[in-house]
Design a protein around this motif. Structure first.
Motif, PDB file in Angstrom:
ATOM      1  N   GLY A   1       1.297   7.880   3.322  1.00 44.02           N
ATOM      2  CA  GLY A   1       1.479   8.421   4.588  1.00 44.02           C
ATOM      3  C   GLY A   1       1.061   7.915   5.390  1.00 44.02           C
ATOM      4  N   TYR A   2       0.134   6.571   5.455  1.00 43.01           N
ATOM      5  CA  TYR A   2      -0.247   5.798   6.336  1.00 43.01           C
ATOM      6  C   TYR A   2       0.856   4.794   6.407  1.00 43.01           C
ATOM      7  CZ  TYR A   2      -3.938   8.961   7.469  1.00 43.01           C
ATOM      8  OH  TYR A   2      -4.788   9.815   7.464  1.00 43.01           O
ATOM      9  N   GLY A   3       1.187   4.191   5.259  1.00 40.65           N
ATOM     10  CA  GLY A   3       2.137   2.779   4.740  1.00 40.65           C
ATOM     11  C   GLY A   3       1.407   1.833   4.810  1.00 40.65           C
ATOM     12  N   ARG A   4       1.940   0.765   4.780  1.00 43.08           N
ATOM     13  CA  ARG A   4       1.390  -0.513   4.031  1.00 43.08           C
ATOM     14  C   ARG A   4       0.619  -0.934   5.350  1.00 43.08           C
ATOM     15  NH1 ARG A   4       3.108  -3.963  -0.088  1.00 43.08           N
ATOM     16  NH2 ARG A   4       4.121  -5.434   1.336  1.00 43.08           N
ATOM     17  N   PHE A   5      -0.892  -2.167   4.808  1.00 45.48           N
ATOM     18  CA  PHE A   5      -1.179  -2.894   5.703  1.00 45.48           C
ATOM     19  C   PHE A   5      -0.408  -3.379   6.767  1.00 45.48           C
ATOM     20  CE2 PHE A   5      -4.447  -5.381   8.052  1.00 45.48           C
ATOM     21  CZ  PHE A   5      -5.186  -4.855   8.508  1.00 45.48           C
ATOM     22  N   ASP A   6       0.594  -4.541   6.129  1.00 49.46           N
ATOM     23  CA  ASP A   6       1.415  -4.624   7.379  1.00 49.46           C
ATOM     24  C   ASP A   6       2.506  -4.185   8.029  1.00 49.46           C
ATOM     25  OD1 ASP A   6       3.038  -4.193   5.421  1.00 49.46           O
ATOM     26  OD2 ASP A   6       4.023  -5.966   4.944  1.00 49.46           O
ATOM     27  N   GLU A   7       2.914  -2.751   7.880  1.00 52.87           N
ATOM     28  CA  GLU A   7       3.332  -2.139   8.912  1.00 52.87           C
ATOM     29  C   GLU A   7       2.186  -1.686   9.612  1.00 52.87           C
ATOM     30  OE1 GLU A   7       6.373  -0.072   5.234  1.00 52.87           O
ATOM     31  OE2 GLU A   7       4.084   0.739   5.708  1.00 52.87           O
TER      32      GLU A   7
END
Length: 531
Positions: free
Chosen positions: A217-223
């Motif tokens: 839902g939130y994406g990876r941290f790099d995103e």
């Protein structure tokens, strides 16, 4: 609070294994308790500090606080290596020959720059240290020169929030819970909840390309990262001045995942989301890993996308690792199939709509709805697996994890290849393993596979594991997987990364490092070989 020096997290949260699990380990894997426990911290003989008088004085001037330079044995031992199983086995045995010469606690960007300049002038290396949670040798530099641990815990503030743009600027030493606390107080969330959440830091999330349990839902941290401030021995790098840009290659992506080898991240600007009004997690059962994988792929590709989407294979579901708080429980079914945990976060209306639509997809894929109890149990125990690893070590078992990712078409072959490599290598060594796996992160085009391996320790556990780890890495690369999806490269995966990136790719990274770190100060040997 400091993390347990010889294990994971808060010592008060550690618990012995249930008798049922201990019996299972003995019967299936031949695990027997090892004689003697871990070394006591006070009994470890640390090598004497090796800083010269000139270097010590220069470092004292670089950091303002009176206690910001520490050379005592306990501080140095607590900053030795990370939290992989080999790391813990070595520290439990009292092996600290490679501990840092000193620990530095800078209070801001300028002090980090000053420390790096001193290191360059005096032939020292510097290892950025956030939560100390690396499981791939990211805190174990390959160098014969003395090195200092650059502990960023004092750089732990929320610097700014842009309510209009929905961004926040954070210092790197913020741990996950404190980050969420500060953002939640303003009505926002980062939505990044990796298994290391309670101890890992914002800087570590960025440096290792971390991926959280709610990545669907939130994406990876790099995103999530929109901007970075980085200290290097050659000066300051500012990267990112707009959400997207066509102004050349994205320098943010060069720093993300660089694990301290290309600079010390001193500020991170991230996008934030409104704090969800509703969070709900539920369990689903599939008859096989293949069937469950097909269901996850359908949701990932065609929607609706849940916030949390993970699937345990038959072995992991049977043992109960799909719900860590259920391990050893008599409530576990005898024929559990494969457990999926599906979660939804957002407004009441959005959550209800996505849940209803996803339910139709999962039912059409022959999923069996198990209700909210399995999801609630997973949520309650979602950060407990590292504590379980410590308990397994205490019981005489070897337990380690590794992860990878691939395109959907390669997932079945990758899954089989890694399981076979681990099973064959450890069985031939006389310690047949239990190999478990789950899909923890999904994308439109592929997914990650996260393996947990448990076996008897063998006479020399670290040496015993090394051939199995090499065999798994070989299998990953041969089957089309990446050497790491979210743990990073460190020193453990460096050789695999060299093979994956290829000679030209590695020369490109080395060329960048030579330009911004000509003296080789930054985390030498981590990520790329020393030239």
């Amino acid at each position: 609070m400091d993390m347990l020096w010889s294990g994971w997290g808060d010592p008060a949260k550690a618990a012995p294994l249930p008798d049922a699990v201990t019996d299972l380990l003995r019967r299936l894997l031949g695990v027997t308790p090892r004689e003697g426990g871990p070394a006591a911290l006070a009994d470890i003989e640390a090598p004497a500090p090796v800083l010269t008088g000139e270097a010590r004085e220069a470092l004292r001037k670089a950091v303002a606080a009176p206690d910001a330079l520490r050379e005592d044995a306990e501080s140095r031992i607590r900053h030795t290596r990370g939290k992989s199983t080999p790391d813990l086995l070595r520290i439990r045995a009292g092996e600290v020959a490679d501990l840092p010469a000193a620990v530095l606690l800078p209070a801001g960007h300028d002090e980090v720059l000053a420390v790096l300049a001193v290191c360059a002038d005096h032939g020292l290396a510097a290892v950025p240290f956030g939560g100390g949670t690396s499981v791939v040798g990211g805190l174990a530099p390959t160098t014969e020169r003395p090195f200092v641990a650059l502990d960023l815990r004092r750089m732990d503030r929320l610097l700014a929030v842009d309510e209009v743009s929905r961004t926040a600027t954070l210092q790197p030493g913020l741990r996950g819970p404190r980050c969420e606390e500060l953002l939640n107080a303003r009505g926002w969330t980062l939505g990044h909840f990796p298994q290391s959440f309670e101890w890992a830091t914002v800087g570590g999330f960025a440096a290792a390309r971390s991926s959280g349990q709610a990545s669907a839902g939130y994406g990876r941290f790099d995103e999530m990262v929109l901007g970075l401030t980085v200290a290097t021995p050659e000066g300051t790098l500012e990267a990112g001045r707009a959400p997207r840009s066509a102004a050349g290659p994205d320098l943010r992506q060069l720093i993300l995942g660089s694990e301290g080898a290309l600079g010390v991240i001193t500020a991170v600007t991230v996008r934030v989301r409104p704090l969800p009004a509703r969070r709900i997690y539920e369990g689903w059962r599939f008859t096989s890993f293949e069937a469950g994988t097909a269901a996850l792929r359908r949701l990932a590709q065609d929607g609706p996308r849940p916030t949390v989407l993970r699937l345990s294979d038959e072995s992991e579901t049977f043992v109960g690792l799909a719900q860590p708080d259920a391990i050893g429980s008599a409530e576990l079914p005898q024929d559990p199939g494969c457990m999926a945990v599906v979660g939804y976060e957002g407004t009441e209306e959005e959550t209800a709509a996505r849940r209803a639509a996803a339910r139709e997809v999962l039912l059409a894929c022959d999923g069996e709805y198990l209700g909210e109890e399995p999801g609630d149990r997973w949520e309650h125990g979602r950060y407990n697996a590292p504590y379980l690893r410590d308990s397994l070590l205490d019981a005489g078992a070897f337990a380690e994890t590794l992860e990878t990712a691939a395109f959907w078409s390669a997932i079945p072959g990758l899954y089989a290849a890694v399981r076979d490599a681990l099973t064959t290598t450890l069985t031939e060594a006389g310690t047949p393993p239990l190999v478990m796996c789950h899909i923890s992160h999904t994308y439109e085009n592929g997914a990650s596979l996260y393996f947990t391996v448990v076996s008897a320790q063998g006479e020399d556990p670290v040496a015993h594991w090394a051939p199995a780890k090499r065999a798994a890495n070989d299998a990953i690369l041969a089957a089309g997987g990446t050497i790491s999806h979210h743990h990073g490269v460190g020193t453990d995966h460096r050789d695999g990364y060299v093979r994956e990136a290829g000679p030209l790719g590695i020369r490109m990274i080395q060329a960048v490092k030579a330009e911004i770190d000509p003296s080789g100060v930054l985390n030498p040997g981590v990520l790329v070989p020393v030239r």
